[in-house]
Design a protein around this motif. Sequence first.
Motif, PDB file in Angstrom:
ATOM      1  N   GLY A  73       0.812  -1.222   0.000  1.00 46.14           N
ATOM      2  CA  GLY A  73       0.000   0.000   0.000  1.00 46.14           C
ATOM      3  C   GLY A  73       0.840   1.263   0.000  1.00 46.14           C
ATOM      4  O   GLY A  73       0.480   2.275  -0.617  1.00 46.14           O
ATOM      5  N   TYR A  74       1.966   1.218   0.702  1.00 44.54           N
ATOM      6  CA  TYR A  74       2.867   2.373   0.733  1.00 44.54           C
ATOM      7  C   TYR A  74       3.512   2.597  -0.640  1.00 44.54           C
ATOM      8  O   TYR A  74       3.700   3.731  -1.064  1.00 44.54           O
ATOM      9  CB  TYR A  74       3.966   2.192   1.781  1.00 44.54           C
ATOM     10  CG  TYR A  74       3.431   2.004   3.176  1.00 44.54           C
ATOM     11  CD1 TYR A  74       2.613   2.961   3.760  1.00 44.54           C
ATOM     12  CD2 TYR A  74       3.743   0.865   3.911  1.00 44.54           C
ATOM     13  CE1 TYR A  74       2.116   2.798   5.043  1.00 44.54           C
ATOM     14  CE2 TYR A  74       3.262   0.693   5.199  1.00 44.54           C
ATOM     15  CZ  TYR A  74       2.443   1.658   5.756  1.00 44.54           C
ATOM     16  OH  TYR A  74       1.951   1.488   7.020  1.00 44.54           O
ATOM     17  N   GLU A  76       2.186   1.591  -3.561  1.00 38.77           N
ATOM     18  CA  GLU A  76       1.100   1.980  -4.482  1.00 38.77           C
ATOM     19  C   GLU A  76       0.707   3.450  -4.299  1.00 38.77           C
ATOM     20  O   GLU A  76       0.554   4.177  -5.268  1.00 38.77           O
ATOM     21  CB  GLU A  76      -0.115   1.080  -4.249  1.00 38.77           C
ATOM     22  CG  GLU A  76      -1.329   1.433  -5.077  1.00 38.77           C
ATOM     23  CD  GLU A  76      -1.248   1.018  -6.528  1.00 38.77           C
ATOM     24  OE1 GLU A  76      -2.070   1.513  -7.318  1.00 38.77           O
ATOM     25  OE2 GLU A  76      -0.379   0.207  -6.898  1.00 38.77           O
ATOM     26  N   ASN A  77       0.529   3.882  -3.062  1.00 41.10           N
ATOM     27  CA  ASN A  77      -0.007   5.212  -2.785  1.00 41.10           C
ATOM     28  C   ASN A  77       1.041   6.244  -2.388  1.00 41.10           C
ATOM     29  O   ASN A  77       0.755   7.435  -2.374  1.00 41.10           O
ATOM     30  CB  ASN A  77      -1.061   5.120  -1.677  1.00 41.10           C
ATOM     31  CG  ASN A  77      -2.197   4.206  -2.083  1.00 41.10           C
ATOM     32  OD1 ASN A  77      -2.772   4.371  -3.148  1.00 41.10           O
ATOM     33  ND2 ASN A  77      -2.506   3.243  -1.240  1.00 41.10           N
ATOM     34  N   GLY A  78       2.220   5.797  -2.015  1.00 42.30           N
ATOM     35  CA  GLY A  78       3.279   6.699  -1.585  1.00 42.30           C
ATOM     36  C   GLY A  78       3.122   7.083  -0.120  1.00 42.30           C
ATOM     37  O   GLY A  78       2.130   6.759   0.533  1.00 42.30           O
ATOM     38  N   THR A  79       4.117   7.746   0.388  1.00 42.64           N
ATOM     39  CA  THR A  79       4.111   8.267   1.759  1.00 42.64           C
ATOM     40  C   THR A  79       4.653   9.689   1.688  1.00 42.64           C
ATOM     41  O   THR A  79       5.003  10.175   0.612  1.00 42.64           O
ATOM     42  CB  THR A  79       5.010   7.430   2.695  1.00 42.64           C
ATOM     43  OG1 THR A  79       6.377   7.603   2.304  1.00 42.64           O
ATOM     44  CG2 THR A  79       4.641   5.952   2.664  1.00 42.64           C
ATOM     45  N   ALA A  84       4.567   7.901  -4.834  1.00 44.93           N
ATOM     46  CA  ALA A  84       3.772   6.726  -5.214  1.00 44.93           C
ATOM     47  C   ALA A  84       4.359   6.080  -6.468  1.00 44.93           C
ATOM     48  O   ALA A  84       4.858   6.765  -7.359  1.00 44.93           O
ATOM     49  CB  ALA A  84       2.330   7.144  -5.475  1.00 44.93           C
ATOM     50  N   PRO A  86       2.434   3.549  -8.489  1.00 41.64           N
ATOM     51  CA  PRO A  86       1.243   2.723  -8.684  1.00 41.64           C
ATOM     52  C   PRO A  86       1.472   1.581  -9.675  1.00 41.64           C
ATOM     53  O   PRO A  86       2.102   1.767 -10.714  1.00 41.64           O
ATOM     54  CB  PRO A  86       0.203   3.698  -9.218  1.00 41.64           C
ATOM     55  CG  PRO A  86       0.842   5.015  -9.340  1.00 41.64           C
ATOM     56  CD  PRO A  86       2.254   4.917  -8.918  1.00 41.64           C
ATOM     57  N   LYS A  89      -3.595  -0.042  -9.464  1.00 44.97           N
ATOM     58  CA  LYS A  89      -4.648   0.740 -10.122  1.00 44.97           C
ATOM     59  C   LYS A  89      -4.462   0.818 -11.632  1.00 44.97           C
ATOM     60  O   LYS A  89      -5.434   0.642 -12.373  1.00 44.97           O
ATOM     61  CB  LYS A  89      -4.757   2.139  -9.522  1.00 44.97           C
ATOM     62  CG  LYS A  89      -5.894   2.936 -10.140  1.00 44.97           C
ATOM     63  CD  LYS A  89      -6.368   4.032  -9.268  1.00 44.97           C
ATOM     64  CE  LYS A  89      -7.478   4.884  -9.832  1.00 44.97           C
ATOM     65  NZ  LYS A  89      -8.090   4.553 -11.058  1.00 44.97           N
TER      66      LYS A  89
END
Length: 108
Positions: A73-74, A76-79, A84, A86, A89
């Motif tokens: 998740g980190y 895929e979405n970045g921090t 990110a 991806p 998606k």
Amino acid sequence: MKITGIDALQKKLRKNATLDDVKHVVKSNTSNMNKNMQNLAPVDTGDMKRSITSEFTDGGLTGTTGPHTDYDGYVENGTRFQAAQPFVKPSFDVQKNVFKNDLERLTK
């Protein structure tokens, strides 16, 4: 000699063939999305890429695929410290149109 129920049998066979066709569409689209995610997944150690697996339930009518690491998740979405990258998606966005077209083709 008289055979009864032929119409019901033919209807049932057509329905079963349609379900088999749907199962084939689900399986092929799930597998293709799995491959797309693996191709797009960024690789450091390769753990996340190897964790992308598929599972089929409901007699093959449901397919699920995705990564199974604690940190996907980190990625895929970045921090706030990492941009990110991806891969889930974009794979989904491509495959959903293919899946929709495949199902529409079955109903024609």
